[in-house]
Motif scaffolding. Sequence first.
Motif, PDB file in Angstrom:
ATOM      1  N   GLY A  23       0.186  -5.833   8.077  1.00 36.67           N
ATOM      2  CA  GLY A  23       0.050  -6.803   6.993  1.00 36.67           C
ATOM      3  C   GLY A  23      -1.384  -6.914   6.506  1.00 36.67           C
ATOM      4  N   PHE A  24      -2.321  -6.996   7.454  1.00 41.62           N
ATOM      5  CA  PHE A  24      -3.731  -7.081   7.069  1.00 41.62           C
ATOM      6  C   PHE A  24      -4.215  -5.778   6.431  1.00 41.62           C
ATOM      7  N   LEU A  25      -3.725  -4.647   6.909  1.00 40.69           N
ATOM      8  CA  LEU A  25      -4.133  -3.365   6.329  1.00 40.69           C
ATOM      9  C   LEU A  25      -3.581  -3.158   4.923  1.00 40.69           C
ATOM     10  N   SER A  26      -2.480  -3.811   4.599  1.00 38.72           N
ATOM     11  CA  SER A  26      -1.914  -3.651   3.257  1.00 38.72           C
ATOM     12  C   SER A  26      -2.684  -4.442   2.203  1.00 38.72           C
ATOM     13  N   ILE A  27      -3.445  -5.443   2.610  1.00 34.58           N
ATOM     14  CA  ILE A  27      -4.157  -6.300   1.653  1.00 34.58           C
ATOM     15  C   ILE A  27      -5.152  -5.526   0.795  1.00 34.58           C
ATOM     16  N   PRO A  28      -6.060  -4.696   1.362  1.00 37.88           N
ATOM     17  CA  PRO A  28      -7.016  -4.006   0.482  1.00 37.88           C
ATOM     18  C   PRO A  28      -6.350  -3.059  -0.509  1.00 37.88           C
ATOM     19  N   PHE A  29      -5.263  -2.432  -0.109  1.00 37.00           N
ATOM     20  CA  PHE A  29      -4.565  -1.523  -1.012  1.00 37.00           C
ATOM     21  C   PHE A  29      -3.865  -2.293  -2.136  1.00 37.00           C
ATOM     22  N   THR A  30      -3.306  -3.452  -1.799  1.00 37.12           N
ATOM     23  CA  THR A  30      -2.675  -4.286  -2.814  1.00 37.12           C
ATOM     24  C   THR A  30      -3.712  -4.801  -3.808  1.00 37.12           C
ATOM     25  N   VAL A  31      -4.864  -5.218  -3.305  1.00 35.75           N
ATOM     26  CA  VAL A  31      -5.923  -5.701  -4.187  1.00 35.75           C
ATOM     27  C   VAL A  31      -6.427  -4.561  -5.081  1.00 35.75           C
ATOM     28  N   ALA A  32      -6.597  -3.378  -4.519  1.00 34.88           N
ATOM     29  CA  ALA A  32      -7.065  -2.240  -5.316  1.00 34.88           C
ATOM     30  C   ALA A  32      -6.057  -1.901  -6.409  1.00 34.88           C
ATOM     31  N   LEU A  33      -4.790  -1.944  -6.082  1.00 36.56           N
ATOM     32  CA  LEU A  33      -3.759  -1.667  -7.085  1.00 36.56           C
ATOM     33  C   LEU A  33      -3.734  -2.746  -8.157  1.00 36.56           C
ATOM     34  N   SER A  34      -3.929  -3.998  -7.747  1.00 34.38           N
ATOM     35  CA  SER A  34      -3.939  -5.094  -8.711  1.00 34.38           C
ATOM     36  C   SER A  34      -5.188  -5.063  -9.584  1.00 34.38           C
ATOM     37  N   LEU A  35      -6.333  -4.657  -9.046  1.00 30.79           N
ATOM     38  CA  LEU A  35      -7.554  -4.539  -9.844  1.00 30.79           C
ATOM     39  C   LEU A  35      -7.387  -3.479 -10.930  1.00 30.79           C
ATOM     40  N   GLU A  36      -6.635  -2.451 -10.591  1.00 31.37           N
ATOM     41  CA  GLU A  36      -6.413  -1.368 -11.541  1.00 31.37           C
ATOM     42  C   GLU A  36      -5.554  -1.824 -12.713  1.00 31.37           C
ATOM     43  N   THR A  37      -4.617  -2.721 -12.453  1.00 32.08           N
ATOM     44  CA  THR A  37      -3.669  -3.130 -13.492  1.00 32.08           C
ATOM     45  C   THR A  37      -3.976  -4.495 -14.094  1.00 32.08           C
ATOM     46  N   VAL A  47       3.110  -3.765   0.213  1.00 31.32           N
ATOM     47  CA  VAL A  47       3.662  -4.683   1.214  1.00 31.32           C
ATOM     48  C   VAL A  47       5.005  -4.160   1.715  1.00 31.32           C
ATOM     49  N   SER A  48       5.805  -3.658   0.804  1.00 28.07           N
ATOM     50  CA  SER A  48       7.106  -3.113   1.170  1.00 28.07           C
ATOM     51  C   SER A  48       6.952  -1.899   2.089  1.00 28.07           C
ATOM     52  N   PHE A  49       6.006  -1.033   1.775  1.00 32.04           N
ATOM     53  CA  PHE A  49       5.780   0.151   2.607  1.00 32.04           C
ATOM     54  C   PHE A  49       5.268  -0.238   3.994  1.00 32.04           C
ATOM     55  N   ALA A  50       4.367  -1.213   4.064  1.00 27.75           N
ATOM     56  CA  ALA A  50       3.860  -1.667   5.363  1.00 27.75           C
ATOM     57  C   ALA A  50       4.987  -2.273   6.201  1.00 27.75           C
ATOM     58  N   GLY A 118       7.840 -12.311   1.892  1.00 24.51           N
ATOM     59  CA  GLY A 118       8.521 -12.355   3.179  1.00 24.51           C
ATOM     60  C   GLY A 118       9.908 -11.752   3.107  1.00 24.51           C
ATOM     61  N   PHE A 119      10.635 -12.052   2.026  1.00 22.16           N
ATOM     62  CA  PHE A 119      11.976 -11.492   1.835  1.00 22.16           C
ATOM     63  C   PHE A 119      11.910  -9.975   1.675  1.00 22.16           C
ATOM     64  N   VAL A 120      10.984  -9.497   0.852  1.00 15.82           N
ATOM     65  CA  VAL A 120      10.812  -8.051   0.666  1.00 15.82           C
ATOM     66  C   VAL A 120      10.436  -7.403   2.000  1.00 15.82           C
ATOM     67  N   GLY A 121       9.593  -8.086   2.791  1.00 17.37           N
ATOM     68  CA  GLY A 121       9.217  -7.561   4.103  1.00 17.37           C
ATOM     69  C   GLY A 121      10.394  -7.443   5.055  1.00 17.37           C
TER      70      GLY A 121
END
Length: 145
Positions: A23-37, A47-50, A118-121
């Motif tokens: 969960g913690f490792l997915s945060i930087p990737f989610t932020v990077a993806l959100s910064l891009e868009t 989050v789903s992949f993690a 949480g549901f997606v997880g």
Amino acid sequence: MAVSSKITQWLFEENISVATMLGFLSIPFTVALSLETGPSYYDFTIVSFAALLAGLYYSNRSTATKRAGLRTGIIGGLPAAWNSVGTITSGWAISPGYAALGVAFSLLWLCFALAVCGFVGVISAAIGSVIGRIPPFRRIGPQTV
């Protein structure tokens, strides 16, 4: 027992520490993806992949799979607070009344976003658990005693 110690115990419980780290490792990737868009876009893919990886890891313990997916989803969904901050700051630019409404709606949005994460997880971890029972993947998770 204080609330902070309960949260700490929930985060670093021995059985689910891999899910917490995913969960913690997915945060930087989610932020990077959100910064891009842009800040108004939030993507659940990372989050789903993690959570899928957590489900794969805990595939030989069905009850741990659901908890691991929930934990990975909620922790991985914390970047949703970024959208909430944007709403609050735009409200301050208009008036303090709009800022108060922004805070209220932002808290509702954050609760909704964490529930969806949480549901997606949980769903992704369940899929990972099913994949983990296929013979080539059986050796990935921890060994049961």
